[in-house]
Motif scaffolding. Structure first.
Motif, mmCIF file in Angstrom:
data_model
loop_
_atom_site.group_PDB
_atom_site.id
_atom_site.type_symbol
_atom_site.label_atom_id
_atom_site.label_comp_id
_atom_site.label_asym_id
_atom_site.label_seq_id
_atom_site.Cartn_x
_atom_site.Cartn_y
_atom_site.Cartn_z
ATOM 1 N N ALA A 155 0.830 -1.207 0.000
ATOM 2 C CA ALA A 155 0.000 0.000 0.000
ATOM 3 C C ALA A 155 0.866 1.258 0.000
ATOM 4 O O ALA A 155 0.572 2.241 -0.690
ATOM 5 C CB ALA A 155 -0.933 -0.001 1.204
ATOM 6 N N ALA A 156 1.972 1.230 0.768
ATOM 7 C CA ALA A 156 2.837 2.409 0.866
ATOM 8 C C ALA A 156 3.556 2.701 -0.445
ATOM 9 O O ALA A 156 3.984 3.841 -0.675
ATOM 10 C CB ALA A 156 3.854 2.218 1.987
ATOM 11 N N MET A 157 3.685 1.704 -1.317
ATOM 12 C CA MET A 157 4.340 1.930 -2.595
ATOM 13 C C MET A 157 3.473 2.775 -3.524
ATOM 14 O O MET A 157 3.978 3.419 -4.441
ATOM 15 C CB MET A 157 4.675 0.597 -3.272
ATOM 16 N N GLY A 158 2.158 2.786 -3.313
ATOM 17 C CA GLY A 158 1.273 3.656 -4.086
ATOM 18 C C GLY A 158 1.444 3.506 -5.585
ATOM 19 O O GLY A 158 1.566 4.490 -6.314
ATOM 20 N N PHE A 159 1.425 2.277 -6.065
ATOM 21 C CA PHE A 159 1.687 2.030 -7.477
ATOM 22 C C PHE A 159 0.633 2.642 -8.389
ATOM 23 O O PHE A 159 -0.559 2.635 -8.091
ATOM 24 C CB PHE A 159 1.738 0.528 -7.752
ATOM 25 N N CYS A 215 5.641 4.829 -8.858
ATOM 26 C CA CYS A 215 5.291 4.479 -7.483
ATOM 27 C C CYS A 215 5.355 5.750 -6.649
ATOM 28 O O CYS A 215 5.887 6.774 -7.088
ATOM 29 C CB CYS A 215 6.217 3.399 -6.914
ATOM 30 N N ALA A 216 4.811 5.684 -5.442
ATOM 31 C CA ALA A 216 4.728 6.881 -4.601
ATOM 32 C C ALA A 216 5.823 6.930 -3.548
ATOM 33 O O ALA A 216 5.812 7.821 -2.693
ATOM 34 C CB ALA A 216 3.353 6.926 -3.916
ATOM 35 N N ALA A 217 6.783 6.008 -3.595
ATOM 36 C CA ALA A 217 7.896 6.058 -2.643
ATOM 37 C C ALA A 217 8.686 7.346 -2.871
ATOM 38 O O ALA A 217 8.746 7.871 -3.986
ATOM 39 C CB ALA A 217 8.791 4.848 -2.829
ATOM 40 N N PRO A 218 9.298 7.886 -1.834
ATOM 41 C CA PRO A 218 10.055 9.139 -1.994
ATOM 42 C C PRO A 218 11.119 9.021 -3.090
ATOM 43 O O PRO A 218 11.717 7.949 -3.278
ATOM 44 C CB PRO A 218 10.703 9.332 -0.613
ATOM 45 N N ASP A 219 11.351 10.120 -3.784
ATOM 46 C CA ASP A 219 12.334 10.110 -4.864
ATOM 47 C C ASP A 219 13.726 9.752 -4.369
ATOM 48 O O ASP A 219 14.549 9.222 -5.132
ATOM 49 C CB ASP A 219 12.382 11.478 -5.555
#
Length: 309
Positions: free
Chosen positions: A172-176, A181-185
């Motif tokens: 869920a935290a990966m926000g694919f 993806c939504a992980a920090p750059d």
């Protein structure tokens, strides 16, 4: 061009550094286009703890980027200021676990993970055969091909942040999303845990062979290319838009739109990164003019343009 040599600063700042640091290292081996300028500092960590130590001690205002197999990377001709991190063999291990689980290092090539899964009778990984990169890039872009995406199999991903702290991202935290993806750059993926299902090795290996056959028949796999150049717009195929804009075989300098697959750009031996980027931008303009649709780069473009002479 040559950048300031940062290696003396790094050796003074980072205690017990084990990995290799190289000033003004050529980036050409790290891009399938084989073009581009140097990295100001190339760091090849000996392992995860070495990477943590490095990130904790170098100045926070130094830019940092990671390269994998370079299949989706265009390095501009002026080179990359700051630090480029290349993860090596210690980040490429593949571990088979009970429950159809596989843990893979970020530097493990996608094809090797697919083959390990197939030989172990773990289904769900064959699509990785169609992605010519490593696991770290597949995580960052939610890599997908031939009906599968990383989001379909990921359980969690482990990363090291720019601060040197370690963080685990569950699915869920990966926000694919589509190719993102939504992980920090600044998160540098170091490994991931995947889950498949039961399968028969001969069937899974045959599926991989079919993907190999299809890629060879439809993509310029044995050329200096960067894979799919543009993301598919909603409801459209990028290659069709490029083809309809009359760009099949279109050239700028030493760069050309593939005759076989129009969403691939090919670099001749004399090509520069500027040629490739200019070709891509010209294609985007032609598609915009003919269809009104804006294409967005899927290839990651990094670094500085060549200085004006």
């Amino acid at each position: 061009m040559a950048f300031e040599d940062l290696t003396p600063i790094v050796r003074a700042l980072v205690p017990g550094l084990q990995g290799q640091v190289t000033a003004n290292a050529s980036m050409k081996p790290f891009s399938w286009f084989r073009t581009g300028g140097p990295a100001q500092l190339l760091f090849e960590p000996a392992g995860e703890l070495d990477l943590v130590q490095f990130l904790r001690h170098i100045p926070l205002d130094w830019p940092v980027m990671v390269v994998g197999l370079g299949s989706n990377l265009l390095v501009r001709d002026g080179g990359v200021p700051g630090v480029v991190i290349k993860l090596g063999k210690s980040f490429g291990e593949i571990e088979l676990l009970p429950g159809h689980l596989i843990r893979a290092g970020a530097a493990a090539p996608d094809v090797k993970v697919a083959r390990a899964a197939a030989e172990a009778g773990i289904a769900g990984f064959a699509f990785l055969r169609g992605i010519p990169g490593a696991i770290g890039g597949a995580l960052r872009m939610n890599g997908g091909a031939y009906g599968g995406e990383v989001t379909d199999i990921l359980v969690e991903a482990r990363a090291i942040l720019r601060s040197g702290t370690t963080q685990t991202f569950d699915h869920a935290a990966m926000g694919f999303g589509y190719r993102r993806c939504a992980a920090p750059d600044d998160a540098i993926f170091v490994s991931a845990l995947f889950r498949g299902s039961a399968g028969e090795p001969p069937v899974l290996l045959a599926a991989m062979d079919e993907i190999t056959r299809q890629r060879s028949a439809t993509q310029p796999v044995n050329t200096r290319t960067g894979g799919s150049t543009f993301r598919n717009p909603d409801g459209h195929s990028a290659w069709k838009l490029v083809d309809q804009a009359g760009c099949r075989g279109f050239r700028v300098g030493g760069a050309q739109v593939s005759e076989l697959h129009t969403n691939f750009l090919i670099a001749a031996p004399e090509a520069t990164s500027a040629d490739i980027e200019a070709l891509g931008e010209a294609v985007r303009q032609r598609v915009r003019d003919t269809s009104g649709i804006e294409l967005h780069w899927e290839i990651k473009r990094v670094g500085l343009g060549a200085p004006a002479e």
